[in-house]
Enzyme design. Structure first.
Site, mmCIF file in Angstrom:
data_model
loop_
_atom_site.group_PDB
_atom_site.id
_atom_site.type_symbol
_atom_site.label_atom_id
_atom_site.label_comp_id
_atom_site.label_asym_id
_atom_site.label_seq_id
_atom_site.Cartn_x
_atom_site.Cartn_y
_atom_site.Cartn_z
ATOM 1 N N ILE B 76 -19.520 -46.692 29.415
ATOM 2 C CA ILE B 76 -20.337 -45.542 29.785
ATOM 3 C C ILE B 76 -21.396 -45.283 28.726
ATOM 4 O O ILE B 76 -22.493 -44.864 29.037
ATOM 5 C CB ILE B 76 -19.441 -44.285 29.960
ATOM 6 C CG1 ILE B 76 -18.286 -44.546 30.921
ATOM 7 C CG2 ILE B 76 -20.268 -43.088 30.397
ATOM 8 C CD1 ILE B 76 -18.688 -44.900 32.322
ATOM 9 N N GLY B 77 -21.051 -45.575 27.459
ATOM 10 C CA GLY B 77 -22.026 -45.381 26.396
ATOM 11 C C GLY B 77 -21.972 -43.982 25.796
ATOM 12 O O GLY B 77 -22.956 -43.498 25.239
ATOM 13 N N ASN B 132 -13.056 -39.376 17.245
ATOM 14 C CA ASN B 132 -13.177 -40.717 17.812
ATOM 15 C C ASN B 132 -13.794 -41.615 16.756
ATOM 16 O O ASN B 132 -14.982 -41.499 16.451
ATOM 17 C CB ASN B 132 -14.062 -40.669 19.065
ATOM 18 C CG ASN B 132 -14.383 -42.043 19.604
ATOM 19 O OD1 ASN B 132 -13.850 -43.050 19.129
ATOM 20 N ND2 ASN B 132 -15.260 -42.118 20.585
ATOM 21 N N CYS B 135 -16.333 -45.908 16.807
ATOM 22 C CA CYS B 135 -17.785 -46.005 16.935
ATOM 23 C C CYS B 135 -18.346 -46.860 15.829
ATOM 24 O O CYS B 135 -17.857 -46.814 14.704
ATOM 25 C CB CYS B 135 -18.425 -44.629 16.807
ATOM 26 S SG CYS B 135 -17.865 -43.527 18.076
ATOM 27 N N LYS B 170 -8.161 -40.285 16.534
ATOM 28 C CA LYS B 170 -7.861 -41.201 17.639
ATOM 29 C C LYS B 170 -8.140 -42.628 17.186
ATOM 30 O O LYS B 170 -9.267 -42.959 16.802
ATOM 31 C CB LYS B 170 -8.724 -40.854 18.851
ATOM 32 C CG LYS B 170 -8.434 -41.680 20.104
ATOM 33 C CD LYS B 170 -9.139 -41.061 21.313
ATOM 34 C CE LYS B 170 -8.910 -41.846 22.595
ATOM 35 N NZ LYS B 170 -9.558 -41.187 23.747
ATOM 36 N N ASN B 197 -7.116 -45.840 21.933
ATOM 37 C CA ASN B 197 -8.354 -45.890 22.699
ATOM 38 C C ASN B 197 -8.348 -47.207 23.489
ATOM 39 O O ASN B 197 -7.342 -47.941 23.476
ATOM 40 C CB ASN B 197 -9.531 -45.811 21.715
ATOM 41 C CG ASN B 197 -10.772 -45.207 22.344
ATOM 42 O OD1 ASN B 197 -11.020 -45.384 23.544
ATOM 43 N ND2 ASN B 197 -11.549 -44.506 21.555
ATOM 44 N N THR B 198 -9.452 -47.516 24.157
ATOM 45 C CA THR B 198 -9.462 -48.695 25.034
ATOM 46 C C THR B 198 -9.515 -50.007 24.246
ATOM 47 O O THR B 198 -9.936 -50.047 23.096
ATOM 48 C CB THR B 198 -10.677 -48.660 25.967
ATOM 49 O OG1 THR B 198 -11.859 -48.442 25.175
ATOM 50 C CG2 THR B 198 -10.551 -47.531 26.985
ATOM 51 N N GLY B 222 -5.958 -48.497 31.838
ATOM 52 C CA GLY B 222 -5.165 -48.568 33.058
ATOM 53 C C GLY B 222 -3.837 -49.255 32.812
ATOM 54 O O GLY B 222 -3.499 -49.617 31.689
ATOM 55 N N GLY B 248 -2.313 -44.790 26.940
ATOM 56 C CA GLY B 248 -2.674 -46.163 27.263
ATOM 57 C C GLY B 248 -1.911 -46.601 28.494
ATOM 58 O O GLY B 248 -0.760 -47.010 28.396
#
Lengths: 225, 317
Positions: B76-77, B132, B135, B170, B197-198, B222, B248
């Site tokens: 998504i950015g 977060n 980044c 996170k 996180n992902t 997912g 997760g």
């Protein structure tokens, strides 16, 4: 958004438009393009599916002008699927309607009798020339636009290149046109921010969510890359 | 809760008190109001809002998402309205609900992280900050803060100095050893860790012979990531004494129970919200029912209750 209860793969619900609504039932018309639509096609009467909706902004239907110009529905391929639901609403608002329907071949020309039975003038184009005019549906639109005042309002649904071409033609002719957009979509309710399209905002742009800020948008607003 | 016999769902994560262990994950719940037609926000333990930056961000061009086996990819950015717009236009409505509002924040440099943290933590109605750190540091060649132990400690301690509310950090799973990163986050002053996180991933468009996402790489989430995420949560819970929020691939009550059993004091529900918008509340109800059936009086009886006599599977440098 349609999903199969209890399944984790494919994971995401599928966005589908209403084709028609009859007493006690909803009709959805779709093409098999991937795993989700293949599963839909494999369903039998009595199977259960989950549906979340209705979602998103519907087409706006202004009052028709006194001039007798028509509401024109421009459908490319499976884009035809959204229009049966629109027809009675156009007619209730007092519009005379024309459907311009373009497909690759005549086998994809579905629902023609339904439209004619509901008082819609139907004009056809096929890319392979197997029915109607040979070529793209945009040629049918150009024919109508050649007589100013014929087209009062347009609604378009189909592949992106078609939407872009149709939008450009109608914007140039200053005829209001609403597009029905689609995009890869995860949630359908405005949360994931996945389904965006660039939309004009003054001299700049914003990313609008097709799921809830669309799927219908004015052709003058969309900024195609 | 107050009803005789009903389990106590309250959880204490260091200085952070939540009325129940179910939080919705950042980036999957907007600013909360998108979900009003589907559930009662007052029932949630907490909401992590979409990550906030100093200036508004438009985000990446589409395609931003696609489906992957039992999961999805997103790039998504980090699109968001910016921390100041959030505080003035989104937060007032959110704080009227009986749920913890957790401001997820990020920056592209240390200075930005500090500035966003200062504004967010001072805002009325923000219960906690979630940092977060997945980044890239644009001032240092784009290396991800959370992949570097020193950068992790530096950004956490810089934020700690200006953050007056409980600080959750996170963690990204895209690291060689999550315990090293976790230790540095704690040294920097984290009250709570949330993970994971992902996972980084890509998808290929065979016909077009290009990557599906416009930005190329995205984050996978997912059901497909649950075993990996669960293992990382297990490692941090066994290796450190810090409170942990686990996430997760949590789609169901049983998934949530597994994370709690390995030691998470609370959980976050993310991608499940896209599949069924009422997921978080259904999972909350399921946790309550499980505690009743198992005759546990509180969530804390469940947390970390995995038996001790199994193999030791924490490998750390």
């Amino acid at each position: 958004m349609l999903r199969f209860p209890g399944r984790q793969d494919p994971l995401l619900p599928r966005p589908m438009s209403l084709c028609n609504v009859l007493p006690g039932r909803i009709q959805i018309l779709h093409k098999v393009v991937g795993r989700g639509t293949a599963l839909l096609a494999a369903l039998s009467v009595g199977d259960r599916i989950q549906a979340l909706g209705p979602l998103g902004r519907p087409f706006e239907i202004p009052a028709p002008p006194e001039t007798g110009s028509r509401a024109v529905m421009v459908a490319g391929g499976i884009g035809i699927a959204i229009f049966p639901f629109l027809v009675p609403a156009l007619s209730r608002a007092g519009w005379k309607s024309t459907l311009l329907f373009g497909t690759r071949r005549s086998a994809e020309l579905v629902q023609l009798d339904w439209f004619r039975a509901h008082g819609v003038e139907v004009r056809i184009a096929t890319e392979d020339g197997s029915a109607g005019r040979q070529g793209l549906v945009t040629a049918l639109l150009q024919e109508m636009l050649a007589v100013p005042g014929t087209v009062g309002m347009a609604y378009a649904c189909g592949p992106q290149p078609m939407l872009k071409a149709v939008g450009n033609l109608l914007n140039a002719a200053a005829v209001p046109c609403q597009l029905s957009l689609e995009a890869w979509m995860a949630c359908g309710i405005g949360a994931c921010l996945g389904c965006v399209v660039k939309v004009r905002r003054g001299s700049d742009f914003v990313y609008a969510r097709i799921c809830i800020e669309g799927p219908t948008m004015a052709a003058t607003e969309v900024l195609w890359d | 809760m107050g009803l005789k016999g009903a389990p106590d769902l309250r959880v204490q994560l260091g200085p952070l008190t939540l009325k129940n262990p179910v939080i919705t994950a950042s980036g999957t719940f907007g600013y909360g109001t998108e979900f009003l037609p589907f559930l009662d926000l007052n029932r949630l333990g907490g909401i992590c809002v979409k990550g906030l930056s100093l200036k508004p961000r438009k985000g990446n061009p589409p395609p931003r998402t696609c489906e992957t086996p039992a999961g999805m990819l997103n790039a998504i950015g980090l699109a968001n309205v910016g921390v100041e717009e959030f505080v003035s236009t989104k937060l007032p409505a959110l704080r009227s609900y009986d749920t913890a509002v957790i401001a997820n924040i990020f920056g592209e440099s240390l200075e930005e992280y500090v500035e966003v943290a200062r504004i967010a933590s001072a805002a009325k109605g923000v219960t906690a900050l979630e940092l977060n750190i997945s980044c890239p540091n644009t001032e240092r060649g784009g290396r991800v803060f959370g992949c570097d132990p020193d950068a992790t400690r530096r950004v956490v301690s810089a934020v700690r100095r200006v953050c007056s509310v409980p600080l959750i950090v996170k963690l990204t799973p895209n690291v060689t050893d999550i315990l090293t990163i976790a230790r540095e986050a704690v040294k920097g002053g984290a009250d709570v860790l949330s993970l994971v996180n992902t996972f980084l991933g890509i998808a290929v468009d065979l016909e077009g012979r290009r990557l599906v996402l416009a930005s190329g790489v995205g984050g996978v989430s997912g059901p497909a990531i649950k075993p990996q995420a669960l293992y990382l949560v297990y490692q941090v819970c066994r290796g450190l004494k810090v409170p942990v929020i686990g996430m997760g691939g949590i789609m169901s009550t049983n998934d949530a129970l597994e994370f709690l059993m390995v030691g998470a004091g609370a959980i976050q529900v993310g991608t499940a919200n896209f599949v069924d918008p009422a997921s978080s509340v259904k999972i909350l109800e399921g946790i309550g029912e499980y505690l009743e059936r198992s005759q546990m009086g509180s969530v804390s009886e469940l947390v970390g209750s995995l038996r001790d006599d199994g193999p030791n599977v924490v490998f750390s440098t």
